[in-house]
Write an enzyme that holds these catalytic residues in place. Structure first.
Site, mmCIF file in Angstrom:
data_model
loop_
_atom_site.group_PDB
_atom_site.id
_atom_site.type_symbol
_atom_site.label_atom_id
_atom_site.label_comp_id
_atom_site.label_asym_id
_atom_site.label_seq_id
_atom_site.Cartn_x
_atom_site.Cartn_y
_atom_site.Cartn_z
ATOM 1 C CE LYS A 1 -1.261 1.624 3.799
ATOM 2 N NZ LYS A 1 -1.793 1.671 5.184
ATOM 3 C CB ALA B 1 -1.000 -25.070 12.185
ATOM 4 C CE1 TYR C 1 -5.560 1.174 7.915
ATOM 5 C CE2 TYR C 1 -7.255 1.074 9.605
ATOM 6 C CZ TYR C 1 -6.195 0.492 8.936
ATOM 7 O OH TYR C 1 -5.770 -0.778 9.273
ATOM 8 C CB ILE C 2 -8.708 0.168 4.505
ATOM 9 C CG1 ILE C 2 -7.781 -0.428 5.582
ATOM 10 C CG2 ILE C 2 -8.587 -0.626 3.205
ATOM 11 C CD1 ILE C 2 -8.114 -1.858 5.960
ATOM 12 C CB THR D 1 2.602 -3.890 11.373
ATOM 13 O OG1 THR D 1 1.693 -4.272 10.338
ATOM 14 C CG2 THR D 1 3.844 -4.758 11.305
ATOM 15 C CG HIS E 1 11.597 29.750 10.213
ATOM 16 N ND1 HIS E 1 10.230 29.822 10.070
ATOM 17 C CD2 HIS E 1 12.123 30.721 9.423
ATOM 18 C CE1 HIS E 1 9.937 30.809 9.245
ATOM 19 N NE2 HIS E 1 11.071 31.358 8.838
#
Length: 484
Positions: free
Chosen positions: A51, A115, A178-179, A343, A467
């Site tokens: 993304k 699994a 947000y996605i 994440t 600045h």
């Protein structure tokens, strides 16, 4: 009882891989990990990394125009989706290889297999192997979901974006989180005609109202058609709608083919155009529909509930502050627990798990004051409480300024940025910081350090400004714009 492994990790995403290799490499544990798909998980393969690379690609769309206003003679070309996709897939392959090498280098046994759990210490793999472990860590993440709507299979979800054979000319995005907003900005930048339907009154629910309002305005200024208070009511293939007499009248909008930018790959999806009717009565045909309507934990079929592991209403695994489930030998981290689905948080949870279980240092997970970014255009960086949440808790002062930054103002672009601090009247601590600006994600990381340390407004005031920068406003705002 003798076990085959000290730790068996189910899931090869960022959290699971970090826990596995630290337990093996630093704590000396005998560790195995099973991953049924690709190593790297949502973030590396289907989320953050691809993304963000798409964000970078989309931001080049305005470079030629801006450069021209600054005096450069630059001619804008067209975006080559096929060339970008090839390079993107090569990068994801490289990163997956890095994850595998990290595990191998730490001595972790890898199983490329699904699994499931047979009991509190036994894992069954779909390759026929059955192994035992003293501790089991579930880190299976989550997946995007489609709404319960007829023909929802005609739309795609965020995982599918990275595998499109070609960019559509037009797309409808359902959702306002947000996605949804990130992909709206990305695709618009890549030349797609973008429409967004969101059932709420304003996008980015849960974020600071002033910040999300500015982003909504910016999205509209960039040509994204944002419809709040709107949802999808019905959808079907466009040719089917035409045969039924739908989508044939003069009031039906044809969004497909109306893109204002040219691309080298603009043939749309393999399924063909989709007719959509909104809850406001509008009928439109789009080349593609993207559902960004939420995610769900990957717990189905793992056998957790049969063992006594408690699941929430959304299927998420319920854990305590040490990531332990109701079954003492089974732990869970990351998106599968639906705590804070980021994440870096999953990685921190994995590290805290290893400290607690293998290093004899009980470490609860700290979910307080986590900085995060939304990679819209402009970006939003945020840490701490929104103005709305803070004023519900205590009396506050709000320091806020919105302005056109130098780079934009010089070439008469309307883009505005926001710098905002939420301050406790009682303690003077900065309770929240919200930035809407290019590079906001980079800025909020630094602000997050100060706020996590308990910085007060006066600490900010004592800091000399850099600045000229946008971020200097964070340390030069002297008077609150309002109190609450």
């Amino acid at each position: 009882m003798n076990f085959d492994y000290d730790l068996f990790v189910i899931g090869g995403g960022s959290g699971g891989v970090r826990a596995a290799r630290v337990a093996a490499g630093e704590a000396g544990a005998k560790v195995a990990l099973a991953e049924e798909s690709r190593y790297g998980g949502t973030c590396v393969i289907r989320g953050c990394v691809p993304k963000k690379l798409m964000v970078f690609a989309s931001e080049y769309a305005g470079v030629a125009d801006e450069a021209g206003r600054y005096g450069w003679d630059v001619t804008r070309g067209v975006f080559d989706w096929a060339a970008f996709s090839k390079r993107l897939n090569g990068e994801l392959d490289r990163l997956e290889g890095v994850y595998r090498r990290l595990l191998d280098g730490s001595g972790v046994k890898m199983f490329d297999s699904r699994a499931t759990l047979r009991d509190a210490h036994t894992v069954a793999l779909d390759n026929g192997d059955v192994v035992t472990a003293k501790h089991i860590l579930v880190a299976t993440g989550g997946h995007p979901v489609r709404p319960d709507l007829p023909n929802a299979n005609l739309g795609i979800v965020s995982d599918d974006i990275f595998h499109l054979a070609a960019l559509p000319k037009s797309i409808l995005i359902i959702g306002g989180g947000y996605i949804a907003c990130e992909f709206a900005c990305i695709l618009q930048g890549l030349g797609v005609d973008v429409t967004v339907y969101y059932r709420g009154a304003q996008i980015l629910r849960g974020f600071d109202d002033e910040a999300r309002g500015l982003i909504a305005d910016a999205m509209c200024e960039r040509g994204i058609k944002l419809h709040t208070g709107t949802n999808i009511l019905d959808m079907c293939p466009a040719d089917q709608a035409a045969e039924a007499g739908q989508g044939a009248g003069p009031d039906v909008l044809r969004a497909a083919g109306q893109s204002t930018h040219q691309t080298k790959a603009s043939t749309g999806s393999n399924q063909g155009p989709v007719w959509v009717k909104s809850t406001t009565g509008h009928e439109t045909v789009f080349d593609q529909v993207l559902f960004a309507t939420g995610r769900k934990a990957n717990t189905a079929g793992l056998g957790l509930e049969d063992l006594g592991v408690k699941l929430g209403r959304g299927g998420q695994i319920e854990v305590d502050s040490y990531s332990q489930t109701a079954v003492p030998s089974i732990y869970a981290i990351g998106d599968v627990t639906d705590r804070v689905n980021l994440t870096p948080v999953a990685i921190r949870e994995g590290m805290a798990f290893v400290e607690t279980v293998f290093k004899g240092n009980p470490t609860p997970v700290d979910h307080d004051l986590i900085p995060s970014a939304v990679f819209t255009q402009p970006e939003m960086g945020t840490v701490g409480l929104s103005e709305e949440a803070a004023r519900e808790r205590e009396e506050i002062e709000v320091y806020s300024t919105s302005f056109r930054p130098m780079q934009s103002a010089f070439i008469d672009k309307p883009d505005r940025v926001l710098m905002k601090l939420i301050v406790s009247k009682a303690t003077r601590k900065v309770l929240g910081c919200h930035i809407v600006a290019p590079g906001a994600g980079e800025m909020i990381q630094m602000a997050g350090i100060a706020i996590k340390m308990g910085a007060t407004k006066e600490d900010f005031d004592r800091t000399v400004a850099v600045h000229p920068t946008m971020s200097e406003e964070l340390v030069t705002m002297r008077k609150p714009v309002r109190t609450a």
